[in-house]
Structures are given as structure tokens and as C-alpha cells.
Design a protein around this motif. Structure first.
Motif: not given
Length: 111
Positions: A99, A101-103, A105-110
Motif C-alpha cells: 500500500k 509503495k502504491g501511494f 508511486v502515485n505521489l511521484s507520478q503527480e
């Protein structure tokens, strides 16, 4: 105060939902049900399997031991029998790390 969506937790999952979660065949799930005593899905009047969240957690443990760690079925059974509480605790840690890691990854994409 920001609005936070709640996770919806189901009481039962069908075989189709479980096969999608684990990217596995229904026959593999049924085989693991026969081989591992900790898997006890309920069956309705038609005979369809209904998996509880506890069954899903147990399947995560089994798939982690067999697919990711390379245990044989016999070795995974023995490992679960001898170290059940430790294995469940490790699975909780793995889930929380996934969870996180998913957070991230989403943060780095934003950004």
C-alpha cells in the motif's frame, strides 16, 4: 477537513473475483483449497464457492510462499503448520508495504 473515501469491504468474494485478484485459474484455487486446511470457503446451495476476507488473506499467504518464495506445496504446508502466527504477521507487513509503495508511486507520478 478533507473528505476521505472509505474502503468497501465485502463479506464474500466469488470464485471469479478471487481468480482476478490473484491472476490464477479457478482450478488452481480449488487445488489449493484441497491441499491447504486453512482454506475453508463457504458454498451456497448451488455449490459455488464464497470466499471470506480471511480466506483471501490465507490465499495471499499461500501464493506468497509458493509463487514468490519458491516453497513446494509440502514445504508451504509445513511452514504454515509450524509458524502460522509469524507467517500471518509477515503477510500483514507485506500488505502494508505494498500500500505504501502504491501511494509513493502515485505521489511521484503527480509531481
Amino acid at each position: 477537513m478533507p473528505y476521505k473515501e472509505r474502503d468497501i469491504n465485502k463479506m464474500y468474494y466469488t470464485m471469479g473475483e478471487v481468480t482476478e485478484m490473484f491472476n490464477a485459474n479457478a482450478s488452481q484455487i480449488r487445488f489449493y483449497e484441497k491441499e491447504f486446511d486453512i482454506l475453508q470457503p463457504k458454498k451456497n446451495k448451488k455449490g459455488n464457492r464464497l470466499f471470506t476476507p480471511e480466506d483471501i488473506e490465507n490465499l495471499k499467504i499461500i501464493f506468497n510462499l509458493v509463487d514468490e518464495k519458491g516453497f513446494t506445496l509440502k514445504g508451504a504446508k509445513e511452514h504454515l503448520k509450524n509458524n502460522k502466527s509469524g507467517v500471518k504477521e509477515n503477510q500483514k507487513i507485506i500488505d502494508s508495504l505494498e500500500k505504501l509503495k502504491g501511494f509513493l508511486v502515485n505521489l511521484s507520478q503527480e509531481l
